[in-house]
Design a protein around this motif. Structure first.
Motif, mmCIF file in Angstrom:
data_model
loop_
_atom_site.group_PDB
_atom_site.id
_atom_site.type_symbol
_atom_site.label_atom_id
_atom_site.label_comp_id
_atom_site.label_asym_id
_atom_site.label_seq_id
_atom_site.Cartn_x
_atom_site.Cartn_y
_atom_site.Cartn_z
ATOM 1 N N GLU A 7 17.616 -41.020 48.366
ATOM 2 C CA GLU A 7 17.484 -40.296 47.090
ATOM 3 C C GLU A 7 16.831 -41.304 45.961
ATOM 4 O OE1 GLU A 7 21.232 -38.950 49.430
ATOM 5 O OE2 GLU A 7 20.270 -41.138 48.803
ATOM 6 N N ARG A 30 12.535 -32.224 48.195
ATOM 7 C CA ARG A 30 14.024 -31.880 48.285
ATOM 8 C C ARG A 30 14.055 -31.739 46.833
ATOM 9 N NH1 ARG A 30 19.055 -35.839 49.209
ATOM 10 N NH2 ARG A 30 20.923 -34.529 48.651
ATOM 11 N N TYR A 39 22.957 -37.794 44.744
ATOM 12 C CA TYR A 39 23.642 -38.006 45.941
ATOM 13 C C TYR A 39 24.769 -37.070 45.881
ATOM 14 C CZ TYR A 39 26.763 -40.299 48.960
ATOM 15 O OH TYR A 39 27.508 -40.784 50.155
ATOM 16 N N TYR A 98 16.269 -32.306 41.821
ATOM 17 C CA TYR A 98 15.297 -33.234 40.884
ATOM 18 C C TYR A 98 14.903 -32.205 39.755
ATOM 19 C CZ TYR A 98 10.874 -35.270 39.978
ATOM 20 O OH TYR A 98 9.789 -35.914 39.388
ATOM 21 N N ARG A 127 19.981 -35.876 53.866
ATOM 22 C CA ARG A 127 20.355 -36.281 52.520
ATOM 23 C C ARG A 127 20.488 -37.921 52.174
ATOM 24 N NH1 ARG A 127 21.665 -31.178 53.924
ATOM 25 N NH2 ARG A 127 21.836 -29.945 52.240
ATOM 26 N N ARG A 170 21.476 -44.851 44.183
ATOM 27 C CA ARG A 170 21.832 -43.529 44.374
ATOM 28 C C ARG A 170 22.393 -43.021 43.262
ATOM 29 N NH1 ARG A 170 24.631 -43.094 50.028
ATOM 30 N NH2 ARG A 170 25.724 -45.035 49.433
ATOM 31 N N MET A 226 17.234 -37.206 42.221
ATOM 32 C CA MET A 226 17.568 -36.610 43.481
ATOM 33 C C MET A 226 19.185 -37.066 43.515
ATOM 34 S SD MET A 226 15.659 -35.230 45.893
ATOM 35 C CE MET A 226 14.474 -36.174 45.156
ATOM 36 N N GLY A 276 19.839 -45.024 49.971
ATOM 37 C CA GLY A 276 19.152 -44.538 48.919
ATOM 38 C C GLY A 276 17.759 -44.945 48.775
ATOM 39 N N ASN A 285 16.640 -43.141 37.745
ATOM 40 C CA ASN A 285 16.980 -43.667 39.046
ATOM 41 C C ASN A 285 17.685 -45.063 38.962
ATOM 42 O OD1 ASN A 285 16.279 -41.325 41.125
ATOM 43 N ND2 ASN A 285 14.301 -41.847 39.966
#
Length: 809
Positions: A500, A474, A486, A478, A497, A556, A484, A592, A540
């Motif tokens: 993440e 995905r 949300y 990124y 989706r 997320r 990633m 997530g 993250n």
């Protein structure tokens, strides 16, 4: 017999090393199901012949179960977690019935039987399996790469009768196919198209088998049968062909579906002397054609010598197990635990070279099926193959690259010969990278094109797939944001989706892996860019998210940089008591994180643990190592550690990164003691294509690999010595000076127990106590663990590497 003592048959039995393998470990159905295949197979065999048991049985066989057996199938996987199972096609069931052939059962439920002892009396060793049904029929199974030889021993006075199932695989996913019988030659061929066990519903696969019944003598009675659970139970003896054509998807209304159970039933005369009657059945399988299945059978089993097939198979297992030879002083229990686990690392994936479906049928490259899933196997299985089996590793990794050549992407989780669901990230990348880092210098000897391997890696970490659920990444947010996002709308790609945060961490590690491969191949610009991007894992972490008094957990994150409120790091951990939410691949997974908790994944950055420690100790930078030590101990003590989950594999070794290797040793000793045994429920979870098996092998050897690097963390061997045999890199002799067997008797190291490493010596030169390099290990030839009862602090200048501190140079 329990299966702990290997049986013999007619003087044929297991060899010096295979006698220590318990093929039934991990086959329990309800108590810690490891979903391990137990049956007859050769190493990486495409044909894996065993019982197909009803109920929860992803690998076909389960032990100690009152569930009924449907028959003997030659196609299975090992260690998967699919609740409906994988393969299980073309079952043969021996039935005992009266004089009226028309009354013999054919359909699945009427023909199914329990085993004598409900599985407790099953016996087997590598290359051989046997059980007895309550109708008195004993089955004995042997196999080759793509064929099987099966012996059915019927009680005296009975007329041997076999039901050959055509349409029922394990998840009952048959779509269409053909069956043809040459009754004069007593040969039946079948094919079917079935649904994949772990992939999008639009993907299906063909399977073919060829059955030779001529070894059993003349057929007395025979018929084709067909029926269903709604009352149909018909048969015809005037047919020799049956074609079930595909049905258009638009006609597949759920209320119209009436799955057909179909196949053939044959009966043979009883023993003329009145004694027991043994019949042999020879069959071949393929994913290419029925003709290829027959060719496999005739080539691999030209003569019906059952004992020879068993002996040949067992000899292949002996060669594989002999790649690591334990010291004579190793205890019997540890020896059995080791070789039982080492054995399973050669069970899967399944070598179907020469038997592949399109688009691989005409490929000149090796073809392996059952790769699921790379998220499970990149951490410990492939680094173990690198240690002992470069040629097999090269063939399997070339299969990954052939996925890129023929379908545009490295396969993530190929199951049943089709693309499977992506789990964590694009985890084929560290598998290919690990191979290149260790064996790029042997590319010519292994027949590998380094340019193609690099092109596949570079493509998978940069390109955008049409659907990231089963290929690639995905990618859009990124690459734009470094995480990633949300609630971000991708414009050029699609997929679930979810997951993440964990995907962001896995992608960052994939960048590290590709960067290390680029460095190995002399591509400094690509390497530098990828290694820089590998530090994006930090994006993250929510520094304000708190749990149990600790701050900074992965969660997320919105495109604007804020984190989604309401996150709870305990969700989906072993302490989560809310069973109403999903934690895996489901679209309703709203946390997530994949198959884990934030408590667990917040400890995942194998390539940059030093940097991760800084992130986790951001509010206490002066004492960040102490903060991390407290957090790590709390992770284990509070119960967040999940022993059957792959993200936890590396967690016990994280103490190394703060100069406390003795704490890593203590934690690993507890894990092995508490969660692994030779019992049928002796695994903490799915074996996951030998992910669990390879983890235990590493622990017993006293090492742990950092994937996609040459780095091995030094733990504490459970054995007094061993030899590693590698056909390309040579042999390495490992001695454990001061080995103390008392330290293996309890989960805690006893006072004065020499369970800790004073230093590791390579050819007599000490190199610290925390890490050693793969290349160093094989350059040394003589490796010595010097053991002590003192818990030394620090690593003597050999601290584990981290990208942000200039490591992995």
């Amino acid at each position: 017999m329990s299966g702990l003592t290997a049986p013999t048959l007619g003087g044929v039995g297991p060899g010096p090393l295979t006698q220590y393998v318990n093929v039934f470990t991990g086959t329990a159905q309800n108590d810690n199901p490891g979903n391990v295949f137990a049956g007859a197979a050769v190493p990486f065999g495409m044909a894996k012949v065993t019982l197909q048991v009803a109920g929860y049985s992803p690998a076909g066989y389960v032990s100690e179960s009152t569930e009924l057996a449907r028959g003997v199938s030659p196609l299975h996987d090992s260690g998967t977690g699919s609740s409906e199972g994988s393969f299980g096609n073309f079952c043969i069931m021996p039935v005992v019935c009266g004089d009226d052939f028309a009354e013999c059962p054919t359909l699945e439920e009427p023909r199914s039987l329990r085993r004598v002892g409900d599985g407790n009396n099953d016996t087997g060793f590598p290359g051989y399996f046997s059980t007895t049904f309550v109708n008195g029929v004993q089955i004995e199974l042997a196999s080759t790469q793509a064929a099987s030889l099966e012996r059915y021993n019927f009680p005296a006075g009975t007329e041997p009768t076999l039901v050959l199932d055509w349409t029922d695989d394990s998840p009952h996913s048959f779509l269409y196919g053909q069956m043809h019988a040459d009754w004069s030659a007593q040969r039946i061929v079948m094919n079917g198209t079935f649904r994949s066990s772990f992939g999008p519903s639009q993907f299906s696969y063909p399977a073919f088998q060829c059955v030779d019944l001529s070894l059993a003598g003349s057929i007395k009675d025979r018929a084709f049968f067909g029926g269903n659970v709604n009352g149909m139970d018909a048969r015809r003896d005037d047919l020799d062909s049956w074609d079930l054509p595909p049905v258009a998807e638009r006609l597949r209304r759920p209320d119209f579906i009436q799955p057909l159970q179909a196949g053939a039933i044959v009966r043979f005369p009883p023993q003329s002397s009145g004694g027991d009657r043994s019949i042999l059945v020879r069959r071949g399988v393929s994913f290419t054609s029925a003709q290829r299945a027959c060719e496999n059978m005739e080539r691999e089993i030209p003569e019906p010598d059952f004992d020879k097939i068993v002996t040949d198979s067992n000899s292949q297992w002996e060669e594989k197990l002999g790649r690591i030879v334990l010291s004579d002083e190793t205890s019997d229990y540890i020896r059995r635990l080791f070789y039982t686990s080492f054995y399973r690392t050669f069970l899967s994936p399944n070598n179907a070279t020469g038997n592949a479906p399109p688009p691989y049928t005409d490929s000149e490259h090796p073809y392996f099926d059952g790769l699921y899933c790379s998220w499970d196997t990149y951490r410990t299985l492939f680094p173990l193959l690198a240690l002992t089996s470069p040629r097999e590793m090269a063939e399997i990794v070339d299969t990954y690259v052939d996925g890129w050549r023929r379908e545009g992407w490295l396969p993530e989780c190929r199951a049943n010969n089709v693309l499977g669901w992506t789990q964590g990230g694009n985890n084929a990348v560290p598998i290919v990278a690990d191979f290149l880092i260790k064996y790029a210098g042997h590319a010519a000897a292994l027949g590998i094109d380094l340019d193609e391997f690099w092109a596949a890696l570079e493509h998978d970490v940069e390109a955008m797939p049409s659907n990231w659920d089963y290929a690639g990444r995905r990618q859009e947010s990124y690459q734009k944001l470094g995480y990633m996002a949300y609630n971000y709308l991708e414009s050029g790609s699609n997929g679930q989706r979810t997951r993440e945060a964990s995907r962001g961490l896995e992608y960052a590690f994939g960048d590290f892996a590709a960067g290390m491969a680029a460095r190995t191949l002399g591509k400094p610009d690509a390497s530098d860019a990828l290694l820089r991007r590998s530090l994006s894992y930090r994006n993250n972490f929510d520094p304000d998210l708190e749990s149990d008094g600790f701050k900074s957990f992965v969660a997320r994150r919105f495109p604007n940089g804020t984190f989604v409120p309401g996150a709870n790091p305990v969700d989906c951990s072993p302490l989560d008591t809310n069973s109403s939410h999903e934690c895996s691949t489901q679209s309703t997974n709203r946390f997530g994180i994949y198959e884990s908790s934030s408590w667990e994944y917040s400890l995942y950055a194998p390539h940059d643990v030093a940097g991760m420690i800084s992130v986790l100790g951001a509010n206490d930078t002066a004492n960040k190592n102490d903060t991390f030590a407290k957090r790590l101990h709390h992770f284990f003590d509070a119960g967040y550690y999940l022993p059957g989950n792959e993200p936890s594999f590396q967690t016990p070794t994280l103490f190394h990164h703060i100069g406390r290797p003795a704490d890593s040793v203590r934690q690993v000793r507890r894990i092995v003691h508490d969660h692994f045994s030779l019992d049928r429920g002796g695994l903490p979870g799915n074996d996951d294509n030998a992910a669990m098996a390879s983890l235990l092998v590493w622990h017993l050897l006293g090492l742990y690999p950092v994937p996609a690097s040459g780095e091995l963390l030094i733990l504490s061997p459970f054995v007094p010595g061993y030899a590693i045999r590698n056909e390309l890199l040579g042999d390495v002799a490992v001695r454990v000076t001061g080995f103390d067997p008392r330290t293996l008797e309890t989960r805690e190291v006893p006072p004065g127990g020499r369970a800790f490493v004073e230093s590791l010596k390579l050819d007599g030169v000490a190199v610290g106590r925390c890490r050693v390099d793969f290349a160093q290990l094989f350059a040394a030839r003589d490796v010595e663990f010097v053991m002590t009862d003192v818990e030394r602090l620090g690593c003597d200048g050999q601290e584990p590497s981290s990208v942000s501190t200039g490591g992995f140079v």
